[in-house]
Design a protein around this motif. Sequence first.
Motif, short mmCIF file in Angstrom:
data_model
loop_
_atom_site.label_atom_id
_atom_site.label_comp_id
_atom_site.label_asym_id
_atom_site.label_seq_id
_atom_site.Cartn_x
_atom_site.Cartn_y
_atom_site.Cartn_z
N SER A 1 11.94 -17.18 -4.71
CA SER A 1 14.09 -17.68 -4.10
C SER A 1 14.24 -16.21 -4.80
O SER A 1 15.52 -16.33 -5.19
N SER A 2 14.15 -15.73 -6.14
CA SER A 2 14.45 -15.09 -6.82
C SER A 2 15.14 -13.30 -6.57
O SER A 2 15.37 -13.37 -6.84
N PHE A 3 13.99 -12.78 -5.50
CA PHE A 3 14.21 -11.65 -5.40
C PHE A 3 14.90 -11.54 -3.20
O PHE A 3 14.62 -12.02 -2.82
N SER A 4 16.36 -11.51 -3.71
CA SER A 4 16.96 -11.53 -2.83
C SER A 4 16.35 -10.65 -1.69
O SER A 4 17.35 -10.77 -0.43
N ASN A 5 16.85 -9.72 -2.52
CA ASN A 5 16.65 -7.77 -1.71
C ASN A 5 15.50 -7.33 -1.36
O ASN A 5 15.25 -6.32 -1.35
N LEU A 6 14.81 -8.05 -1.78
CA LEU A 6 12.80 -7.36 -2.33
C LEU A 6 12.67 -7.22 -0.75
O LEU A 6 12.58 -7.67 0.39
N ALA A 7 12.12 -6.03 -0.66
CA ALA A 7 11.83 -6.01 0.74
C ALA A 7 10.84 -4.43 0.67
O ALA A 7 9.68 -4.24 1.67
N HIS A 8 10.20 -4.66 -0.22
CA HIS A 8 8.74 -4.00 -0.46
C HIS A 8 7.74 -4.31 -1.28
O HIS A 8 8.24 -4.66 -2.75
N ILE A 9 6.78 -5.17 -0.91
CA ILE A 9 5.08 -5.62 -1.60
C ILE A 9 4.02 -5.07 -1.59
O ILE A 9 3.95 -5.05 -0.82
N ASN A 10 3.92 -4.15 -2.71
CA ASN A 10 2.55 -4.56 -2.78
C ASN A 10 1.03 -4.26 -3.71
O ASN A 10 1.79 -3.83 -4.78
N LEU A 11 0.95 -5.32 -3.76
CA LEU A 11 0.19 -5.90 -4.84
C LEU A 11 -2.11 -5.77 -4.63
O LEU A 11 -2.65 -6.18 -5.33
N SER A 12 -2.32 -4.85 -3.19
CA SER A 12 -3.03 -4.41 -2.89
C SER A 12 -4.59 -3.71 -4.02
O SER A 12 -4.04 -2.93 -4.87
#
Length: 668
Positions: free
Chosen positions: A145-156
Amino acid sequence: MELLSECLSTKKAEGYSQIGCTGFAVYKKGCRLRAWSDTDCHGDDRWDLCGSLGFGLFMPVFSSSNTSEAAALLKWKNTLENETQSRLSSWTFHPNSQTNSSANRSLSTIPCTWFGISCDPAGSVIQIKLTSFGLQGTLHGLSFSSFSNLAHINLSVNALFGTIPHQIKYLSKLIFLDLSSNLLSGEIPPEIGLLTNLKYLILSENQLNGSIPKDIGHLNSLTGLFLYKNHLDGFIPTSLCNLGNLTLLYLYKNQLYGPIPKYIGHLTSLIDLSLSGNRLEGSIPSSLKNLRNLTRLYLDQNKLSGSIPEEIGNLTHLTVIYLSLNQLHRAIPSSFSNLSSLEILSLFQNRLSGLIPQGIGDSMNLTSLLLGGNQFTGYLPEKICRSGLLQNFSAEDNYFIGRVPQSLKNCTSLVRVHMNGNQLVGDISKDFGVYPNLQFINLSHNYFHGMISSNWGQCPKLGTLQMSGNNITGGIPLDIGNWIQLHVLDLSLNHILGAIPKEVGKLTSLEKLWLNGNQLSSALPSEFASLTNLEFLDVSSNKLTDPIPHILGNLPKLYNLNLSHNNFSEGIPKPLMSLIHLSVLDLSYNSLSGEIPSEIIKMQSLEDLNLSRNYLSGFIPTAFEQMHGLLHVDVSYNELKGPIPNSKAFVQATMEDLRGNKGLCGNG
């Protein structure tokens, strides 16, 4: 200083408002520093000029949003394993200070400069990318909920474990989510269906279970869905057929069951469809005909039945079709001849029958044609290798008749060929050419005749040559010594005559050799001593004579030795007892005499021993009582005497395994 003045004057000229702050000026739309020397004016940037007149530097403004994002990242870092935390050494936070010395504080105090973190011009986190970073821990310490603009997550490609948190629903701007190749478990949270901007959802190669949430069908922007190699079960949700923008759908290697949804034809943007390695049942839906953009279709390793829809032959963009390892029946649709872009057609291990459409291979760019394990009849396609690109051809265990097509004889691109178990005819020395790339060929159990060609020695990469169960005559060519690349050679069950050439001893890479079931005569060459990589040797059912060569005891990797049904004489050589890895030894139906060597105790890997139908005499060594791995023994029809050893193999032996020895008695 000139750069600063130029940029500020540019901004004022463009009408940007100046906002006062203690000791410095801030512009809502300002200048981004590049390599600490150049400036560019960006429309949405907001940069801090605090103290820049003294240092010539611009620093991003600290807002409450990026401070909270930094705090959230640090909190998550602290929940990870200690080793992981040390790899995130750039993730540090230093509170604001009003002193001049802190005006030029380190960039490591804001998340935008931390490793794996990217921000938008306003300083808000838009990407977290830590692929192949050795992360160990869970996602539950990360406050989404702290990341209102997060568009890309890569934790592979990490070692993240636990479940995917339901709080992921707060990432409303997320476009790309890749958590693949971790240790995540539990069910896929249905809240993922709320991420309506998502274009790529990649959760493959984890330990996720449960069914695929039907809520994923709400992700209308989704173009790639990758859930393969998990433990997902249940039906494929019909709601997935609503994803009109989907181009890539990979659900393979799960435990999905039930039918393929009949509305799958609604996915008209689909390019790749992979459902292989599940437990899907029923027929292949004819609605696939609507997937006009489809290039790769993988439905193999399921329980699909019925016939192959004729309509698939109209999908002219198809380059790959995998339908193998199912229960499909009837003929290959004639429409398949229209698939001019086809490169791979895999239909092996089904119940398909009938003739192969002669257009197969005609106007195609086939590299692999896999037809084995069906009930096909008739002739092989005449123009099977017209493109000159065919590498893998499998037609084994069918009912093909006739000769090998001329295009196959001249197909120099061949790498692997399986044609065993058919009714093919022709002169084996004339119907095959020279193949510079060939690594494997199996022609066994057909009706080929003729002699062994020297052409095989001109195939520099050939590692496996199998011709068992044909009508091959003549001798083994002397130039066999040039076939030094061979690892496996099977010439068994033919009508090959004469002695085994000593040149065979030059095949030092040989691991498996079958010469059984021929009419070979004379002795085993002493040159066999050079075959130190040999693991399997079967020369049974020939007319070989003379004593068993002692040099066989010098083959350290041998685990299976069959010399039965010959005319070997004299005793069992003691050096043979040095084959400590041997698990199967068959010397039956020879003319061996003398006693069983007590040195047999060294053969602790031996599981199956057959010495029957010889002239062995004396007592059976008590050494057998120490051979605890021996499971079966047959010493019938010899001249043995005395008590039977108290070992499992002898105690459990049947009368058939012991009969024909007049002097044998129980062990009391």
